[in-house]
Design a protein around this motif. Structure first.
Motif, PDB file in Angstrom:
ATOM      1  N   THR A   1      -7.562  -0.114  -2.233  1.00 45.10           N
ATOM      2  CA  THR A   1      -6.414   0.772  -2.029  1.00 45.10           C
ATOM      3  C   THR A   1      -6.388   1.867  -3.081  1.00 45.10           C
ATOM      4  OG1 THR A   1      -5.090  -1.008  -1.046  1.00 45.10           O
ATOM      5  CG2 THR A   1      -3.888   0.885  -1.926  1.00 45.10           C
ATOM      6  N   PHE A   2      -6.550   1.467  -4.333  1.00 43.30           N
ATOM      7  CA  PHE A   2      -6.574   2.451  -5.412  1.00 43.30           C
ATOM      8  C   PHE A   2      -7.770   3.388  -5.287  1.00 43.30           C
ATOM      9  CE2 PHE A   2      -3.569  -0.389  -7.551  1.00 43.30           C
ATOM     10  CZ  PHE A   2      -2.700   0.531  -8.116  1.00 43.30           C
ATOM     11  N   GLU A   3      -8.916   2.840  -4.928  1.00 40.39           N
ATOM     12  CA  GLU A   3     -10.110   3.677  -4.791  1.00 40.39           C
ATOM     13  C   GLU A   3      -9.928   4.708  -3.684  1.00 40.39           C
ATOM     14  OE1 GLU A   3     -13.485   1.173  -4.274  1.00 40.39           O
ATOM     15  OE2 GLU A   3     -13.133   0.049  -6.131  1.00 40.39           O
ATOM     16  N   PHE A   4      -9.372   4.285  -2.564  1.00 37.26           N
ATOM     17  CA  PHE A   4      -9.147   5.209  -1.452  1.00 37.26           C
ATOM     18  C   PHE A   4      -8.192   6.321  -1.854  1.00 37.26           C
ATOM     19  CE2 PHE A   4      -6.458   6.419   2.163  1.00 37.26           C
ATOM     20  CZ  PHE A   4      -7.415   6.921   3.029  1.00 37.26           C
ATOM     21  N   LEU A   5      -7.084   5.963  -2.477  1.00 36.83           N
ATOM     22  CA  LEU A   5      -6.074   6.961  -2.821  1.00 36.83           C
ATOM     23  C   LEU A   5      -6.519   7.847  -3.985  1.00 36.83           C
ATOM     24  CD1 LEU A   5      -2.905   4.725  -2.449  1.00 36.83           C
ATOM     25  CD2 LEU A   5      -3.656   6.549  -0.920  1.00 36.83           C
ATOM     26  N   MET A   6      -7.219   7.269  -4.953  1.00 38.70           N
ATOM     27  CA  MET A   6      -7.670   8.069  -6.093  1.00 38.70           C
ATOM     28  C   MET A   6      -8.781   9.037  -5.690  1.00 38.70           C
ATOM     29  SD  MET A   6      -7.528   5.279  -9.205  1.00 38.70           S
ATOM     30  CE  MET A   6      -7.671   6.468 -10.528  1.00 38.70           C
ATOM     31  N   GLY A   7      -9.469   8.751  -4.587  1.00 38.58           N
ATOM     32  CA  GLY A   7     -10.446   9.697  -4.091  1.00 38.58           C
ATOM     33  C   GLY A   7      -9.818  11.023  -3.684  1.00 38.58           C
ATOM     34  N   TRP A   8      -8.520  10.990  -3.333  1.00 36.36           N
ATOM     35  CA  TRP A   8      -7.821  12.196  -2.913  1.00 36.36           C
ATOM     36  C   TRP A   8      -7.242  12.969  -4.096  1.00 36.36           C
ATOM     37  CZ3 TRP A   8      -8.113  13.678   2.071  1.00 36.36           C
ATOM     38  CH2 TRP A   8      -8.412  12.712   3.033  1.00 36.36           C
ATOM     39  N   MET A   9      -7.185  12.346  -5.241  1.00 35.05           N
ATOM     40  CA  MET A   9      -6.461  12.942  -6.364  1.00 35.05           C
ATOM     41  C   MET A   9      -7.272  14.026  -7.059  1.00 35.05           C
ATOM     42  SD  MET A   9      -4.531   9.745  -8.197  1.00 35.05           S
ATOM     43  CE  MET A   9      -3.750  10.864  -9.366  1.00 35.05           C
TER      44      MET A   9
ATOM     45  N   VAL B   1       0.834  -1.202   0.000  1.00 35.33           N
ATOM     46  CA  VAL B   1       0.000   0.000   0.000  1.00 35.33           C
ATOM     47  C   VAL B   1       0.871   1.256   0.000  1.00 35.33           C
ATOM     48  CG1 VAL B   1      -1.624   1.353   1.370  1.00 35.33           C
ATOM     49  CG2 VAL B   1      -2.001  -1.088   1.069  1.00 35.33           C
ATOM     50  N   MET B   2       1.919   1.258   0.810  1.00 35.53           N
ATOM     51  CA  MET B   2       2.790   2.425   0.883  1.00 35.53           C
ATOM     52  C   MET B   2       3.550   2.637  -0.425  1.00 35.53           C
ATOM     53  SD  MET B   2       2.141   3.761   3.751  1.00 35.53           S
ATOM     54  CE  MET B   2       3.435   4.990   3.749  1.00 35.53           C
ATOM     55  N   VAL B   3       3.965   1.548  -1.056  1.00 38.60           N
ATOM     56  CA  VAL B   3       4.663   1.678  -2.342  1.00 38.60           C
ATOM     57  C   VAL B   3       3.750   2.320  -3.379  1.00 38.60           C
ATOM     58  CG1 VAL B   3       5.626   0.380  -4.281  1.00 38.60           C
ATOM     59  CG2 VAL B   3       6.287  -0.201  -1.947  1.00 38.60           C
ATOM     60  N   ILE B   4       2.510   1.832  -3.450  1.00 37.89           N
ATOM     61  CA  ILE B   4       1.545   2.398  -4.399  1.00 37.89           C
ATOM     62  C   ILE B   4       1.312   3.877  -4.115  1.00 37.89           C
ATOM     63  CG2 ILE B   4      -0.858   2.321  -5.169  1.00 37.89           C
ATOM     64  CD1 ILE B   4      -0.793  -0.705  -4.591  1.00 37.89           C
ATOM     65  N   ALA B   5       1.101   4.199  -2.845  1.00 40.01           N
ATOM     66  CA  ALA B   5       0.757   5.577  -2.481  1.00 40.01           C
ATOM     67  C   ALA B   5       1.909   6.541  -2.735  1.00 40.01           C
ATOM     68  CB  ALA B   5       0.335   5.637  -1.021  1.00 40.01           C
ATOM     69  N   LEU B   6       3.120   6.141  -2.340  1.00 39.50           N
ATOM     70  CA  LEU B   6       4.245   7.066  -2.379  1.00 39.50           C
ATOM     71  C   LEU B   6       4.866   7.209  -3.762  1.00 39.50           C
ATOM     72  CD1 LEU B   6       5.959   6.113   1.003  1.00 39.50           C
ATOM     73  CD2 LEU B   6       4.540   8.096   0.512  1.00 39.50           C
ATOM     74  N   THR B   7       4.731   6.185  -4.604  1.00 44.03           N
ATOM     75  CA  THR B   7       5.414   6.244  -5.895  1.00 44.03           C
ATOM     76  C   THR B   7       4.506   6.589  -7.066  1.00 44.03           C
ATOM     77  OG1 THR B   7       5.067   3.873  -6.309  1.00 44.03           O
ATOM     78  CG2 THR B   7       7.077   4.519  -5.148  1.00 44.03           C
ATOM     79  N   ILE B   8       3.195   6.420  -6.911  1.00 45.85           N
ATOM     80  CA  ILE B   8       2.302   6.630  -8.057  1.00 45.85           C
ATOM     81  C   ILE B   8       1.258   7.692  -7.776  1.00 45.85           C
ATOM     82  CG2 ILE B   8       0.652   5.552  -9.641  1.00 45.85           C
ATOM     83  CD1 ILE B   8       2.070   2.914  -9.183  1.00 45.85           C
ATOM     84  N   LEU B   9       0.451   7.479  -6.758  1.00 38.79           N
ATOM     85  CA  LEU B   9      -0.750   8.288  -6.620  1.00 38.79           C
ATOM     86  C   LEU B   9      -0.515   9.624  -5.934  1.00 38.79           C
ATOM     87  CD1 LEU B   9      -3.286   5.479  -5.760  1.00 38.79           C
ATOM     88  CD2 LEU B   9      -2.981   6.678  -7.907  1.00 38.79           C
ATOM     89  N   ILE B  10       0.362   9.684  -4.954  1.00 39.11           N
ATOM     90  CA  ILE B  10       0.579  10.961  -4.270  1.00 39.11           C
ATOM     91  C   ILE B  10       1.332  11.945  -5.162  1.00 39.11           C
ATOM     92  CG2 ILE B  10       1.797  12.068  -2.355  1.00 39.11           C
ATOM     93  CD1 ILE B  10       0.908   9.771  -0.586  1.00 39.11           C
ATOM     94  N   PRO B  11       2.457  11.544  -5.810  1.00 46.20           N
ATOM     95  CA  PRO B  11       3.100  12.490  -6.737  1.00 46.20           C
ATOM     96  C   PRO B  11       2.214  12.835  -7.922  1.00 46.20           C
ATOM     97  CG  PRO B  11       4.588  10.719  -6.139  1.00 46.20           C
ATOM     98  CD  PRO B  11       3.231  10.313  -5.667  1.00 46.20           C
TER      99      PRO B  11
END
Length: 348
Positions: free
Chosen positions: A105-113, A4-14
């Motif tokens: 995981t993707f749904e949660f993080l993409m909600g912030w994008m 989860v942290m790898v996905i968040a820090l390398t793809i969705l947050i940047p």
């Protein structure tokens, strides 16, 4: 957790390189719409639901992957383990529970994008988010629906995961349609569709969102924020009653002593669950027309128990009455509280 942290820090947050340069000034509310489907109040419910869905799916995945040797179920005993450990699950290359956790995981993080105008500035992201929520969500729900028919058991946490996913579908549909309207208008204007899809293209008008209550005001105005969160959804009494009838139909075989995995039981379980799914999704005004599918389901429920073996008279009469009632409740449209621009003509 590491994944989860790898996905968040390398793809969705940047996000996408130079994404900020694509957030051009322009309309916040889609042309002809009465609200902004990408506002933060509209998205926070999706984020919260995705988080809880992630917790449930992760719990199921830990058992399937062998990290735990027991999966508790408060209502159906060992049924959860029987459902999570059938031959079909072992034939898959990955754990379906863990895959569900990945999707959440993707749904949660993409909600912030993206900004509150991401329906216009990030069509690519809204498209991918819509794919995660709508078609994959429907597949997930259908797999849960099929459990009593294929495996012959119920699973509390599987039902909980489906209940979490179900309201996410109508909540996301309006944003997808607003994005589609922007793409259609850009095509009519002669814009490059590839550039519009990835960069958003030029705005058609400039407006501000003066109606939405800011999410930061939730401590002081919780009711106003909640109302802003569910614009685009309404609950006609017809769909509310259909939902309750669908739930009752799912329990009817047990009430009348009909064994699970028989044809009458399968008809009631499948029809009842699909009535619930259809009714809840069609509470989203942009897909209100989909309620007509309940007419077909009601007729199947009314006729089916009479033409298959193993039905009791009580089950047959119940199916006939409830089926005709559900079919009749599908004709009224119910209230339409919002405006949807080019999509208005399809809200019938």
């Amino acid at each position: 957790m590491v994944g989860v942290m790898v996905i968040a820090l390398t793809i969705l947050i940047p996000g996408m390189p130079n994404m900020i340069t694509y957030m051009k000034m322009g309309s916040v509310v889609p042309p002809g719409w009465s609200y902004n489907p990408s506002s933060w109040p509209q998205r926070w419910i999706m984020i919260v639901l995705a988080f809880f869905g992630w917790i449930v799916s992760r719990y199921l995945g830990t058992f399937q992957l062998g990290y735990t040797d027991f999966a508790a179920d408060p209502f159906f005993g060992e049924s959860t383990m029987k459902i999570l450990n059938p031959n079909m699950s072992h034939s898959l290359p990955i754990s379906d529970g863990a895959f569900g956790a990945l999707a959440y995981t993707f749904e949660f993080l993409m909600g912030w994008m993206g900004s509150p105008s991401r329906w216009r500035t990030m069509p690519w992201m809204v498209t991918f988010f819509g794919i995660l929520v709508i078609p994959l969500g429907l597949v997930h729900i259908f797999l849960v629906i099929s459990q009593p028919i294929i495996v012959g058991e119920w699973c509390t946490f599987c039902l909980l995961a489906a209940a979490i996913m179900l309201p996410m579908i109508p909540l996301e549909l309006d944003e997808v349609i607003a994005m589609g309207q922007h793409m259609v208008q850009a095509k009519k204007r002669g814009d490059n569709m590839w550039e519009v899809f990835w960069k958003g293209g030029k705005a058609f008008e400039k407006n501000t969102d003066d109606r939405t209550t800011e999410l930061m005001e939730f401590p002081n105005k919780p009711v106003a924020v909640y109302k802003s969160s569910i614009w685009g959804m309404s609950v006609p009494w017809t769909l509310a009653v259909s939902t309750l009838l669908g739930i009752a139909v799912m329990f009817a075989p047990a009430v009348f002593g009909v064994e699970i995995q028989t044809m009458p039981s399968n008809i009631f379980h499948l029809s009842g669950s699909l009535i619930v799914v259809t009714s809840v999704i069609c509470m989203g005004e942009v897909v209100r027309r989909g309620r007509y599918f309940n007419i077909l389901l009601g007729l199947v429920l009314a006729v089916g128990p009479w033409v298959v073996d193993g039905s009791t008279l009580g089950l047959q009469i119940t199916g006939l009455v409830v089926g005709l009632l559900v079919a009749g409740l599908s004709f009224p449209r119910g209230p339409k509280k919002e405006e949807y621009g080019l999509w208005d003509k399809y809200v019938k």
